[in-house]
Design a protein around this motif. Structure first.
Motif, PDB file in Angstrom:
ATOM      1  N   ASP A   1      -5.016  12.175  -6.036  1.00 51.14           N
ATOM      2  CA  ASP A   1      -6.368  11.795  -5.621  1.00 51.14           C
ATOM      3  C   ASP A   1      -6.387  10.402  -4.997  1.00 51.14           C
ATOM      4  O   ASP A   1      -7.118  10.151  -4.026  1.00 51.14           O
ATOM      5  N   ALA A   2      -5.618   9.480  -5.556  1.00 57.69           N
ATOM      6  CA  ALA A   2      -5.623   8.097  -5.062  1.00 57.69           C
ATOM      7  C   ALA A   2      -4.683   7.887  -3.885  1.00 57.69           C
ATOM      8  O   ALA A   2      -4.808   6.902  -3.151  1.00 57.69           O
ATOM      9  N   LYS A   3      -3.741   8.813  -3.710  1.00 57.95           N
ATOM     10  CA  LYS A   3      -2.719   8.619  -2.680  1.00 57.95           C
ATOM     11  C   LYS A   3      -3.312   8.511  -1.285  1.00 57.95           C
ATOM     12  O   LYS A   3      -2.870   7.684  -0.470  1.00 57.95           O
ATOM     13  N   ALA A   4      -4.323   9.323  -0.973  1.00 56.87           N
ATOM     14  CA  ALA A   4      -4.909   9.327   0.372  1.00 56.87           C
ATOM     15  C   ALA A   4      -5.491   7.962   0.724  1.00 56.87           C
ATOM     16  O   ALA A   4      -5.337   7.482   1.860  1.00 56.87           O
ATOM     17  N   GLY A   5      -6.138   7.324  -0.235  1.00 55.36           N
ATOM     18  CA  GLY A   5      -6.707   6.002   0.025  1.00 55.36           C
ATOM     19  C   GLY A   5      -5.656   4.953   0.298  1.00 55.36           C
ATOM     20  O   GLY A   5      -5.806   4.131   1.214  1.00 55.36           O
ATOM     21  N   ALA A  34       0.826  -1.207   0.000  1.00 54.09           N
ATOM     22  CA  ALA A  34       0.000   0.000   0.000  1.00 54.09           C
ATOM     23  C   ALA A  34       0.862   1.260   0.000  1.00 54.09           C
ATOM     24  O   ALA A  34       0.551   2.241  -0.706  1.00 54.09           O
ATOM     25  N   TYR A  35       1.936   1.254   0.798  1.00 51.38           N
ATOM     26  CA  TYR A  35       2.843   2.408   0.782  1.00 51.38           C
ATOM     27  C   TYR A  35       3.520   2.539  -0.591  1.00 51.38           C
ATOM     28  O   TYR A  35       3.746   3.649  -1.089  1.00 51.38           O
ATOM     29  N   PHE A  36       3.877   1.397  -1.191  1.00 50.80           N
ATOM     30  CA  PHE A  36       4.472   1.415  -2.531  1.00 50.80           C
ATOM     31  C   PHE A  36       3.524   2.076  -3.521  1.00 50.80           C
ATOM     32  O   PHE A  36       3.922   2.935  -4.322  1.00 50.80           O
ATOM     33  N   LYS A  37       2.247   1.687  -3.484  1.00 50.25           N
ATOM     34  CA  LYS A  37       1.259   2.260  -4.388  1.00 50.25           C
ATOM     35  C   LYS A  37       1.020   3.746  -4.082  1.00 50.25           C
ATOM     36  O   LYS A  37       0.752   4.539  -4.992  1.00 50.25           O
ATOM     37  N   ALA A  38       1.121   4.114  -2.798  1.00 52.63           N
ATOM     38  CA  ALA A  38       0.926   5.517  -2.429  1.00 52.63           C
ATOM     39  C   ALA A  38       1.988   6.401  -3.062  1.00 52.63           C
ATOM     40  O   ALA A  38       1.714   7.554  -3.436  1.00 52.63           O
ATOM     41  N   VAL A  39       3.214   5.881  -3.162  1.00 55.21           N
ATOM     42  CA  VAL A  39       4.287   6.649  -3.805  1.00 55.21           C
ATOM     43  C   VAL A  39       3.992   6.837  -5.293  1.00 55.21           C
ATOM     44  O   VAL A  39       4.220   7.900  -5.864  1.00 55.21           O
ATOM     45  N   GLN A  40       3.466   5.774  -5.908  1.00 53.15           N
ATOM     46  CA  GLN A  40       3.240   5.798  -7.353  1.00 53.15           C
ATOM     47  C   GLN A  40       1.917   6.455  -7.738  1.00 53.15           C
ATOM     48  O   GLN A  40       1.729   6.834  -8.901  1.00 53.15           O
ATOM     49  N   ALA A  41       0.991   6.586  -6.771  1.00 53.05           N
ATOM     50  CA  ALA A  41      -0.381   6.995  -7.093  1.00 53.05           C
ATOM     51  C   ALA A  41      -0.475   8.479  -7.403  1.00 53.05           C
ATOM     52  O   ALA A  41       0.373   9.294  -7.032  1.00 53.05           O
ATOM     53  N   THR A  42      -1.587   8.825  -8.060  1.00 49.54           N
ATOM     54  CA  THR A  42      -1.917  10.233  -8.289  1.00 49.54           C
ATOM     55  C   THR A  42      -2.321  10.862  -6.962  1.00 49.54           C
ATOM     56  O   THR A  42      -2.680  10.153  -6.006  1.00 49.54           O
TER      57      THR A  42
END
Length: 864
Positions: A41-45, A31-39
């Motif tokens: 808007d999606a980062k907060a989730g 989830a932290y990995f995806k948070a780095v890569q996310a836009t």
């Protein structure tokens, strides 16, 4: 079958939450990995999911910790971990020691500290939370695999601390110790009723240092992950420079607490082990020292970059290698490869493949973050998986294959990092602070590489099927190189702080250095001439190197103390670096003085030679044997073995040894203890006892002792009939009857005029040794013995008795028996200036913490 008396709930809870920990840590990492890569808007989730997962991991670790502690505290011997590490007689204060004695417990301790540090990062490092915590959670996932304890096909993954004794395959071992059933038969339902006790905590570890040293050391281990994670986050997010400012306080924290943990181990060794010192260049000790040295190098290159823009690449490399070598030290400690060369290493529990995988993955993690694109990262991930599998299958077939994989990973990282990280093209000035700081960092790093190379010889032997030995004198092989390193580092530590970044005015520099240089020269000259260092064991060349190292470290100590006032105007809150350097210099001065002037006090003057055997490190001439109640000279002391007492529950004897100075009115009592290590093949083990002075310690430990058996003496007297002035030979010398006298009046109760008394004066002469006098008495009446005395010459294990007497002849009964001699053999050292070592450690830690606090305050001011 249902087994009577088993408490399965704690283990079931522990098993369940290990699985929760494993899943939660992997989820948090993803989830932290995806948070780095996310836009945006999606980062907060993704961040919300990551935090929930990580806090679930924290809760799971706390529950696992509590469940295992419950099992140990209540001695639930149905669990292997409780049976293996505790006993009913184990004191409450050592329950925590038993917790982290085993591999599983120490891994849990490491995991716990990662949880604590992770929570702090989530609260304080909002900007860097996602990339840093992705690395932390990934490390947590790997640590969770170390305690899951499952098999995938024939491959064992982890070792579960909650495995039951009946499922562990060690009931045959238990049967040999505390169980009286036949293990070749099916396990009985009431088997627990026959387990009367546990295997106990190793006696060597039943020490208060075992309670406090591992938590600090593993906090240091865990803390090295954070600067590493910041460096990887900088590569990953392409914020190549911004991570440095946030990582410096964490690096200072790691330097402080890993250094403190290492030196707490040294203090424990000094107080509790009998090798006569605090550092033995043990492979496991070295494996923890090397990451600290590399971390120190990384700290200084980060400071160089912060002030001048240089050494950024070096900072990335040093912080990566620092954590990689922490993982490598884990491999060395837990794999069993150092089982024959280190007293600290764990036995192999069948996880070598997993430990290698752990190491390889984290070696290839920096190239993963340094890769240019996600496509490249995917390629590196595939390469890592392939190399990991290849290592598992080819390690035995291709000598050195795992080493090649590790070196390839480090080389790949260096290539990718150099492409990504810019370098400053402008040449550094030789008169600048950053130039000499970098030289010092490089020297310190190379010293660490030399140490780890020498330490890794057992690994190389295993990888290449070779049999290379480090040399006959392993300690000297390290010292002859490191003493030169101390000289270089001492000089650089002394002068560097007086230089300015980018360029320094020569005249100003020399003016500032003048007074510290003169004072250092005077102090060093005083030590060399008055205190004197005449350590000539390894020749004049090595002695000169010691002198040079002493001069340099004295210079470092005094120059940094002076800089607090000359350069920083006495502002202690800004002087953390100088205080740390002062402590480091003071510690090195103490190490040089205490080691080179260590003096043996216990030269054998008693005439009693105790054989130690060919394989023993002890030498008879260096150990003084004390007969109970008999004062004996030891250097400037008269020493008396006063008595002893036994531990109420264990085979451990505490000795009371009284010292009285011959040159003053001073006297003191030391209480060393000794025991036979029933959990190993080490034989007699001893815990030292020391008398502390401001300028030296009197350090003692028991090297052997003898107490008469409970059954008593069963050897009979051997009669010897001889004339006056004749001799009787015994095993160590001869006995001469010098005088015989008949008495008709003796001050003995019941002596009458019809009785005849005889007194015999006897001389006992040890061959080429001491002589002893004895007076014996015999009273007879009408040929019947009414009364006789016997005299014990304890130093010779000899008992004499007057059996019969005539006009010019006597019959002497002679008995030689160890049971007449209660003795204690003592090894004693004088450690001059040992307190400088411990004082230096304290200043080093305080200085690092002060510098850390200052950096944190600067970050808060910048944020405000």
């Amino acid at each position: 079958m249902e087994y009577v008396g088993e408490h399965l709930l704690p283990g079931q809870i522990g098993h369940f939450f290990i699985l929760v920990s494993l899943i939660a840590s992997l989820t948090a990492a993803f989830a932290y990995f995806k948070a780095v890569q996310a836009t945006p808007d999606a980062k907060a989730g993704w961040l919300k999911l990551a935090r929930i997962s990580f806090f679930t991991e924290v809760f799971a670790v706390l529950v696992i910790f509590a469940a295992l502690l419950h099992i140990l505290y209540y001695h639930l011997f149905e669990y292997k971990y409780a049976w293996q590490h505790t006993s009913l007689s184990l004191e409450f204060k050592y329950i925590m020691s038993a917790f982290w004695e085993g591999q599983e417990g120490s891994t849990l301790l490491w995991t716990f500290w990662h949880c604590v540090l992770g929570v702090i990062i989530i609260r304080r490092e909002k900007q860097w939370e996602a990339p840093v915590m992705s690395v932390v959670s990934f490390a947590q996932f790997f640590l969770a695999t170390m305690i899951i304890g499952i098999y995938v096909f024939d491959v064992k993954i982890g070792s579960n601390p909650f495995i039951l004794l009946r499922d562990s395959g060690v009931l045959d071992e238990a049967a040999g110790m505390h169980v009286n059933f036949d293990v070749t038969q099916p396990i009985r339902a009431d088997y627990l009723t026959m387990i009367t006790d546990g295997n106990d905590l190793n006696p060597l570890l039943q020490n208060y240092w075992m309670v406090i040293h591992p938590p600090i050391l593993f906090l240091g281990f865990a803390s090295t992950l954070i600067p590493f994670a910041f460096a990887m986050a900088g590569l990953w997010t392409r914020d190549i420079k911004g991570w440095v400012t946030r990582a410096i306080p964490w690096t200072l924290f790691s330097v402080a607490f890993l250094g403190l943990g290492i030196m707490m181990g040294a203090k424990w060794a000094y107080e509790s082990l009998n090798f006569g010192g605090y550092w033995a260049w043990d492979p496991v000790e070295n494996a923890s020292l090397v990451p600290w040295m590399i971390m120190v190098s990384g700290l200084h290159t980060m400071l160089i970059f912060k002030h001048s823009g240089y050494s950024l690449r070096s900072s990335f490399l040093f912080l990566a290698l620092s954590f990689i070598f922490i993982v490598y030290s884990t491999f060395l400690t837990k794999s069993g490869v150092l089982g024959d060369s280190s007293v600290h290493a764990f036995a192999d529990i069948g996880m070598n493949g997993q430990l290698f995988l752990f190491l390889i993955v984290f070696v290839w993690l920096p190239p993963f973050f340094a890769a240019q694109t996600n496509k490249h990262r995917l390629i590196i991930t595939g390469v890592t998986l392939i190399l990991s599998l290849a290592t598992y299958f080819l390690a035995e077939k291709i000598p050195g294959f795992p080493l090649y994989v590790i070196l390839a990973g480090i080389a790949t990282y260096i290539v990718l990092m150099n492409k990504l990280v810019p370098s400053v093209k402008k040449e550094e000035s030789v008169s600048s602070r950053e130039f000499w700081m970098f030289i010092g960092s490089l020297v310190f790093f190379l010293a660490a590489m030399i140490i780890i190379f020498q330490t890794s010889l057992p690994v190389f032997n295993k990888l290449f099927n070779s049999n290379k030995a480090p040399g006959e004198n392993d300690e000297f092989n390290y010292n002859k190189i490191q003493v030169l390193i101390a000289f270089v580092i001492g000089i650089l530590t002394a002068i560097t702080q007086y230089l300015k970044y980018k360029s320094t005015d020569t005249k100003s520099f020399l003016n500032k250095m003048l007074v510290p240089t003169i004072i250092s020269a005077v102090v060093a000259t005083f030590i060399l001439i008055v205190v004197k260092i005449n350590y000539d064991v390894h020749g004049m060349g090595f002695l000169i190197n010691i002198w040079l190292a002493l001069v340099a470290t004295v210079y470092a100590t005094i120059a940094n103390a002076a800089y607090i006032w000359v350069g920083l105007k006495g502002k202690l809150k800004n002087s953390g670096g100088s205080v740390a350097h002062f402590g480091f210099g003071l510690m090195l001065v103490g190490m040089i003085l205490s080691s080179s002037k260590k003096e043996i006090l216990s030269w054998n003057t008693s005439g009693i030679a105790v054989p130690f055997g060919e394989d023993s490190k002890e030498k008879t001439g260096e150990n003084l044997t004390l007969v109970k109640g008999v004062p004996m000279q030891m250097n400037d002391y008269m020493v008396t073995y006063v008595g002893d007492s036994a531990h109420p529950k264990k085979e451990q004897t505490y000795f009371k040894v009284h010292f009285k100075s011959k040159t003053s009115n001073e006297e003191f009592t030391l209480l060393p203890d000794a025991f036979v290590n029933y959990k190993g093949n080490e034989g007699l083990m001893a815990n030292p006892s020391s008398k502390h002075y401001w300028n030296h310690d009197v350090f003692t430990y028991v090297s052997s002792f003898y107490k008469p058996t409970a059954e008593g003496d069963t050897i009979s007297f051997k009669p010897n009939s001889i004339n006056i002035n004749d001799t009787i030979f015994y095993s160590k010398g001869f006995i001469t009857i010098e005088k015989l006298a008949a008495k008709d009046n003796l001050p003995v109760a019941g002596f009458s005029k019809s009785d005849t008394g005889y007194t015999a004066s006897v001389k006992v002469q040890e061959l080429n040794g001491s002589s002893y006098s004895s007076d014996l008495l015999l009273i007879r009446n009408a040929g019947k013995t009414l009364y006789q005395t016997q005299d014990t010459i304890m130093a010779q294990s000899l008992v004499l008795r007057l059996e019969d007497a005539g006009a010019n002849s006597v019959t002497i009964g002679v008995k030689e028996s160890n049971d007449v001699l209660e003795y204690l053999t003592l090894k004693a050292y004088k450690f001059p200036y040992i307190n400088l070592v411990w004082a230096g450690v304290i200043f080093l830690v305080i200085g690092s913490v002060v510098a850390m606090v200052r950096r944190v305050r600067l970050l808060k001011l910048k944020a405000a």
